[in-house]
Design a protein around this motif. Structure first.
Motif, PDB file in Angstrom:
ATOM      1  N   LYS A  67      -2.655  11.216  -5.978  1.00 36.62           N
ATOM      2  CA  LYS A  67      -1.293  10.918  -5.544  1.00 36.62           C
ATOM      3  C   LYS A  67      -0.625  12.216  -5.103  1.00 36.62           C
ATOM      4  CE  LYS A  67      -1.565   6.605  -6.663  1.00 36.62           C
ATOM      5  NZ  LYS A  67      -1.712   5.602  -5.668  1.00 36.62           N
ATOM      6  N   GLN A  72       1.187   9.913   2.537  1.00 35.52           N
ATOM      7  CA  GLN A  72       0.743   8.961   1.520  1.00 35.52           C
ATOM      8  C   GLN A  72      -0.607   8.341   1.873  1.00 35.52           C
ATOM      9  OE1 GLN A  72       3.902   6.110   0.957  1.00 35.52           O
ATOM     10  NE2 GLN A  72       5.387   7.718   0.522  1.00 35.52           N
ATOM     11  N   ARG A  90       4.802   0.504   6.786  1.00 32.47           N
ATOM     12  CA  ARG A  90       4.661   0.531   5.326  1.00 32.47           C
ATOM     13  C   ARG A  90       4.273  -0.854   4.788  1.00 32.47           C
ATOM     14  NH1 ARG A  90       3.045   3.420   1.117  1.00 32.47           N
ATOM     15  NH2 ARG A  90       4.018   2.669  -0.763  1.00 32.47           N
ATOM     16  N   ILE A  91       4.901  -1.899   5.313  1.00 28.85           N
ATOM     17  CA  ILE A  91       4.566  -3.261   4.882  1.00 28.85           C
ATOM     18  C   ILE A  91       3.092  -3.553   5.180  1.00 28.85           C
ATOM     19  CG2 ILE A  91       4.982  -5.708   5.381  1.00 28.85           C
ATOM     20  CD1 ILE A  91       7.968  -4.833   5.901  1.00 28.85           C
ATOM     21  N   PHE A 127       0.687  -1.309   5.742  1.00 23.91           N
ATOM     22  CA  PHE A 127      -0.137  -0.369   4.973  1.00 23.91           C
ATOM     23  C   PHE A 127      -0.369  -0.921   3.563  1.00 23.91           C
ATOM     24  CE2 PHE A 127      -0.359   3.710   2.452  1.00 23.91           C
ATOM     25  CZ  PHE A 127      -1.614   4.100   2.884  1.00 23.91           C
ATOM     26  N   ASN A 128       0.664  -1.478   2.967  1.00 26.29           N
ATOM     27  CA  ASN A 128       0.529  -2.067   1.629  1.00 26.29           C
ATOM     28  C   ASN A 128      -0.411  -3.264   1.630  1.00 26.29           C
ATOM     29  OD1 ASN A 128       2.242  -0.214   0.445  1.00 26.29           O
ATOM     30  ND2 ASN A 128       4.029  -1.548   0.489  1.00 26.29           N
ATOM     31  N   ALA A 129      -0.462  -3.993   2.739  1.00 28.67           N
ATOM     32  CA  ALA A 129      -1.345  -5.161   2.835  1.00 28.67           C
ATOM     33  C   ALA A 129      -2.807  -4.762   2.948  1.00 28.67           C
ATOM     34  CB  ALA A 129      -0.939  -6.025   4.028  1.00 28.67           C
ATOM     35  N   ASP A 130      -3.077  -3.515   3.323  1.00 28.74           N
ATOM     36  CA  ASP A 130      -4.438  -2.961   3.376  1.00 28.74           C
ATOM     37  C   ASP A 130      -5.365  -3.742   4.317  1.00 28.74           C
ATOM     38  OD1 ASP A 130      -6.223  -0.951   2.677  1.00 28.74           O
ATOM     39  OD2 ASP A 130      -7.086  -2.109   1.033  1.00 28.74           O
ATOM     40  N   LEU A 157       4.864   8.582   5.370  1.00 28.46           N
ATOM     41  CA  LEU A 157       3.802   7.587   5.259  1.00 28.46           C
ATOM     42  C   LEU A 157       2.433   8.222   5.491  1.00 28.46           C
ATOM     43  CD1 LEU A 157       5.471   4.605   7.122  1.00 28.46           C
ATOM     44  CD2 LEU A 157       4.786   4.650   4.707  1.00 28.46           C
TER      45      LEU A 157
END
Length: 167
Positions: free
Chosen positions: A161, A109, A67-68, A70-73, A106
């Motif tokens: 979403k 999402q 998740r960390i 994934f958020n950083a893309d 995840l």
């Protein structure tokens, strides 16, 4: 089951930008983890993709690390690797269920994740599944992530979403 044939899809090939994958591994059982990482590396490299590997303390931390990242893309997909062997307490059920559920959420999402966290009864089962020359579940998890990346590229990413909206 032993003796049954399993179908495997051919690994996708990519034109244009090579996919970038992050392998997140819980090396609690180092020998098992190392074999799974080797299988994942081989599968990713055969597809012409690139990879980075990080380690986390245990299977429960794998989804959080994904998740960390994934958020950083910075990655197109993720490979979750680890091994949970049943013990004498219900901790096994908690770790298996919670790590799997978090990885699934995840994925829903939009994260392209190949789940290679083994959930087994004993070390012999873990070895059989981890060995590159055996069931190669590390390579299989990498292949799953590559397939999801290919689907995402084919259909385009969605800005829709999923889930409930706060009122």
């Amino acid at each position: 089951m032993a003796g049954q044939a399993h179908e495997s899809l051919p690994t996708p090939r990519f034109e244009g930008d090579a996919p970038r994958l992050l392998i997140v591994v819980a090396p609690y059982y180092r020998d098992i983890a190392d074999q799974m990482v080797a299988g994942a590396h081989a599968e990713i490299e055969a597809a012409g993709a690139t990879h980075q590997t990080i380690e986390v303390p245990g299977a429960l931390e794998v989804p959080t690390a994904i998740r960390i990242a994934f958020n950083a893309d910075k990655f197109d997909g993720f490979v979750a690797l680890g091994c949970v062997i049943r013990g004498e307490t219900t901790h096994y059920d908690t770790v298996c269920n919670d790590s799997s559920r978090a990885i699934t959420l995840l994925g829903l999402q939009g994260a392209c994740i190949g789940n290679g966290i083994l959930t087994v009864e004993n070390m012999d089962q873990a070895q059989a599944r981890a060995e590159v020359a055996g069931q190669n579940k590390g390579g299989g998890a990498a292949a799953a992530a590559l397939h999801l990346i290919a689907l995402t590229r084919a259909f385009g990413s969605s800005s829709k979403k999923v889930g409930f909206r706060p009122e």
